[in-house]
Scaffold this motif. Structure first.
Motif, short mmCIF file in Angstrom:
data_model
loop_
_atom_site.label_atom_id
_atom_site.label_comp_id
_atom_site.label_asym_id
_atom_site.label_seq_id
_atom_site.Cartn_x
_atom_site.Cartn_y
_atom_site.Cartn_z
N GLY A 1 0.77 -1.23 0.00
CA GLY A 1 0.00 0.00 0.00
C GLY A 1 0.80 1.28 0.00
N ALA B 1 -3.72 -2.62 -5.40
CA ALA B 1 -3.50 -1.99 -4.11
C ALA B 1 -3.60 -0.47 -4.22
CB ALA B 1 -2.14 -2.40 -3.54
N ALA C 1 -7.23 0.63 -4.08
CA ALA C 1 -7.81 0.65 -2.73
C ALA C 1 -7.41 1.92 -1.99
CB ALA C 1 -7.40 -0.59 -1.96
N VAL C 2 -6.15 2.33 -2.13
CA VAL C 2 -5.68 3.55 -1.47
C VAL C 2 -6.39 4.77 -2.05
CG1 VAL C 2 -3.67 5.04 -1.13
CG2 VAL C 2 -3.44 2.57 -0.87
N ALA D 1 -12.18 -4.88 -2.17
CA ALA D 1 -11.52 -4.75 -0.87
C ALA D 1 -12.49 -4.13 0.12
CB ALA D 1 -10.25 -3.90 -0.98
N ILE E 1 -12.91 -1.61 3.30
CA ILE E 1 -12.26 -0.48 3.97
C ILE E 1 -13.14 -0.07 5.14
CG2 ILE E 1 -11.47 1.90 3.73
CD1 ILE E 1 -10.89 1.33 0.81
N VAL F 1 -7.54 0.84 4.96
CA VAL F 1 -7.53 -0.30 4.05
C VAL F 1 -7.01 -1.52 4.80
CG1 VAL F 1 -6.66 -1.17 1.85
CG2 VAL F 1 -7.08 1.28 2.14
N THR G 1 -5.26 -5.11 5.56
CA THR G 1 -4.04 -5.75 5.06
C THR G 1 -4.03 -7.22 5.45
OG1 THR G 1 -2.80 -5.13 7.05
CG2 THR G 1 -2.70 -3.62 5.16
N THR H 1 0.34 -7.23 2.36
CA THR H 1 -0.36 -6.82 1.14
C THR H 1 -1.70 -6.21 1.52
OG1 THR H 1 -1.49 -8.95 0.84
CG2 THR H 1 0.65 -8.69 -0.23
N VAL H 2 -2.17 -5.30 0.69
CA VAL H 2 -3.54 -4.82 0.84
C VAL H 2 -4.47 -6.01 0.62
CG1 VAL H 2 -5.31 -3.35 -0.18
CG2 VAL H 2 -3.00 -2.47 0.16
N ASP H 3 -5.46 -6.17 1.48
CA ASP H 3 -6.33 -7.35 1.45
C ASP H 3 -7.35 -7.20 0.32
OD1 ASP H 3 -7.49 -9.73 2.04
OD2 ASP H 3 -8.38 -9.11 3.94
#
Length: 683
Positions: A246, A267, A270-271, A298, A300, A305, A307, A322-324
């Motif tokens: 992320g 990723a 998502a951010v 994802a 949030i 976010v 992970t 990792t971002v989930d």
């Protein structure tokens, strides 16, 4: 100092650009078709087009952030390097043994993918580190010399993974061997597990390190080409690569640890989604990122976010932060076909950028989700930058489905988008319902080139009542790159019961990582406005197999270690959230200590265009709905929708980077952040 920040996200169909001027907040967006044979071609050509479009001087670009799919594609297609493995005697077959879990438990014909390293390329060495980090069997100079000679006998070897038992506790043997091999074979890339993934669980450590070695030559060459080209086009720009965790990392780190970029593009989305939702005051969202090849979702919560430290990609295990994100093979280019059972299937095969859906008129002739949307009247005749849609080719392609099923083209097309939406909803269930979260309590945020076309269908399946459409949905991954900060993650294993007597040991592990983090954070950069460290402990009940992460807080320097009781209470809260219960009397142990170090960039508030006046349709399209058939529906241009505008479905809203469908029974309005909020009408 440069005045522009540029984010570039490479997708399966389009390469997206987002440029923001730091002094004014001005935003310029751009898209161009991807070039799968070499992603850097689309990046460099698109960058030149963007500079001309926005009148940007190359020397005025301060940062260039890139979300890459090179590592992901190489892994999916097994197009990496010829790789070797050196391991402790007795562990040669660990990659095949794995966790002894079948990929499909009820399918006896499906096997796990073969290891990335052929068995004849796996070498055993006589050495051994014990479970406490002490040396049990010395790694002699003679044994190292033997390994060096045997490596030289392996033809065509490009990369090498060194994975010795318990090297995460004592890396001395790995470091000696790596230094010798790098000196003897300077053209061979060497990855060692104590650098790539210094945690316990030998299979995950081996797998992650082998994947890194497998990817390193291809990714390193790509990074070298990209760095040289960007250096000419934007000589003052700091080049950052988005990592799966992320945040951005240097191009040197990306070349050294390409496994960290396995989920780079999704990723970033998502951010970007979290940042866009914050502008509308919405903290709990489920993302729906629909591109040309796949859909990424994802969860949030409270603006953060989620992970994960464990992922499987193409059947290969990766254990890194990792971002989930959950991914399914359903996108605009997903190909529809009839299975052996005669039932309609959509994906995972995709027409991609080349040849693309039939409606793109680039040689594709397979029926895809995009073609189905054209037949249903959901896609306008023009896309980004005048990209034309051929409706006749789309109808011809859909006949490959409608004719065998003996239904109309419209019903076949509706079946295709319905199956695709079901696949997407299944992915959302995996990140919400299967983790104890009710998707009805969340807002669905759709983005990606096709997000707005399918959001209402997916929301209907899951009974979600609110959808957020960000200002630039098709470019959101690229915008996520712009708002991302520099990030580095550190970890060390510290297995011990969570007791007062062990607090000094835990504190020592934190201090060890904090020293590494401080060295990284001390790098000078005129654009950095904040530096901080977040301490995380992996905790579990004694006897459990997997652990939960407990965040101890964020500060400029490593926060102080709380009391044992405070740590236990934090773990109990996490356990109750994850599993619905906790046992206050059971023993708790520490497994790993982590530090996430972050350097935050100065950010300019986005200056969004704010049109005024009453919304007027620019055209009327015949859109097909299951209940009514074709319905005349107004088409609006989003750049003409003022704040506060409300529209009732059916309607179509077009913009540079995507199209949003508002079905009957839904209302959409433009909020103060110039995002669009779509809500189901009260029944």
């Amino acid at each position: 100092m440069g005045d522009w920040v540029i984010g570039v996200d490479v997708g399966g169909t389009f390469t997206d650009f987002s440029a923001r001027q730091l002094s004014t907040g001005r935003l310029v967006l751009h898209k161009r078709p991807s070039t799968p044979h070499d992603p850097s071609d689309a990046i460099l050509n698109g960058l030149q087009e963007l500079k001309k479009k926005a009148e940007i001087d190359g020397e005025d670009i301060a940062r260039f952030a890139h979300g890459t799919t090179v590592a992901t594609n190489a892994l999916l297609q097994r197009k990496g390097a010829r790789t070797g493995l050196v391991t402790t005697k007795g562990f040669r077959d660990l990659l095949e043994i794995g966790r002894q879990v079948r990929p499909a438990i009820y399918d006896l014909q499906t096997d796990a993918p073969p290891p990335l390293v052929d068995r004849e390329h796996r070498l055993e060495v006589a050495e051994r580190i014990g479970a406490d980090g002490t040396v049990i069997t010395e790694f002699t100079d003679a044994e190292i010399a033997l390994v060096v000679r045997r490596i030289g006998e392996l033809e065509g070897l490009e990369s090498l993974a060194i994975c010795l038992i318990f090297s995460f506790l004592n890396p001395a043997h790995e470091e000696r061997l790596a230094a010798t091999l790098r000196a003897a074979y300077p053209d061979i890339y060497v990855s060692i597990s104590s650098e790539v993934h210094p945690e316990f669980r030998e299979y995950e450590r081996f797998s992650t390190t082998v994947i890194n070695a497998f990817l390193q030559p291809e990714v390193s060459r790509y990074m070298d080409r990209l760095s040289a080209a960007i250096g000419q086009a934007a000589p003052n720009a700091a080049l950052g690569i988005f990592q799966s965790a992320g945040g951005l990392m240097s191009i040197e780190q990306a070349a050294r640890f390409p496994v960290r970029t396995a989920l780079s593009g999704p990723a970033a989305g998502a951010v970007g989604a979290a940042a866009a939702a914050e502008l509308s005051g919405i903290e709990n969202i489920i993302t729906l990122d629909i591109g040309g090849t796949s859909t990424d979702v994802a969860l949030i919560q409270n603006g953060s976010v989620g992970t994960s430290n464990l992922r499987d990609i193409a059947g290969f295990r990766i254990r890194l932060p990792t971002v989930d994100i959950h991914t399914v093979g359903a996108g605009g280019g997903s190909i529809a076909h009839l299975g052996a059972d005669g039932l309609l299937k959509v994906g995972p095969m995709s027409a991609g950028a080349v040849p693309g859906p039939a409606c793109y008129a680039r040689g594709g002739d397979k029926p895809t989700v995009s073609d189905a949307n054209v037949v249903l009247g959901r896609l306008p005749s023009r896309l980004a930058d005048g990209f034309r849609i051929d409706a006749d080719l789309a109808r011809t392609a859909i006949e490959q489905i409608s004719a065998p099923l003996d239904v109309s083209r419209e019903k076949a097309a509706h079946g295709i988008v319905s199956v695709a939406a079901s696949n997407m909803a299944r992915a959302i269930r995996a990140v919400s319902i299967e983790k104890g979260q009710d998707p009805r309590d969340y807002t669905l945020m759709c983005f990606g080139g096709a997000g707005g076309l399918h959001a209402a269908d997916v929301a209907d399946i899951l009974a979600m009542r609110r959808i957020l459409v960000p200002r630039a949905p098709g470019i959101l991954c690229a915008e996520g790159l712009i708002v991302a900060d520099l990030q580095e993650n550190y970890v060390t294993t510290c297995r011990c019961p969570l007791e007062e007597a062990n607090l000094p040991q835990i504190a020592a592990a934190i201090n060890k990582l904090a020293t590494q983090a401080e060295e990284w954070l001390s790098v000078s950069d005129d654009y950095i406005v904040n530096r901080c460290q977040t301490i995380i402990l992996d905790l579990r009940y004694i006897g459990q197999n997997y652990e939960l992460q407990v965040d101890l807080g964020t500060a400029r320097h490593a926060p102080d270690l709380p009391t044992v009781e405070a740590l236990k209470q934090a773990f109990f809260r996490q356990h109750e959230t994850a599993y619905g219960h906790y046992n206050p009397d059971a023993g708790v142990e520490v497994v790993n200590v982590r530090i996430r170090a972050t350097m935050e960039f100065a950010k300019q508030t986005l200056t969004a265009a704010r049109p005024d006046g009453k919304a007027e349709p620019v055209a009327t399209e015949q859109i097909w709905f299951e209940q009514t058939g074709f319905v005349p529906s107004p088409v609006y241009q989003r750049e003409q929708l003022a704040e506060g505008t409300s529209l009732f479905g059916p309607a179509l809203i077009t913009q540079f980077d995507t199209t949003t469908l508002v079905p009957p029974g839904w209302t959409i309005r433009v909020d103060g952040a110039m995002n669009m909020i779509m809500e189901r009408n009260n029944d």
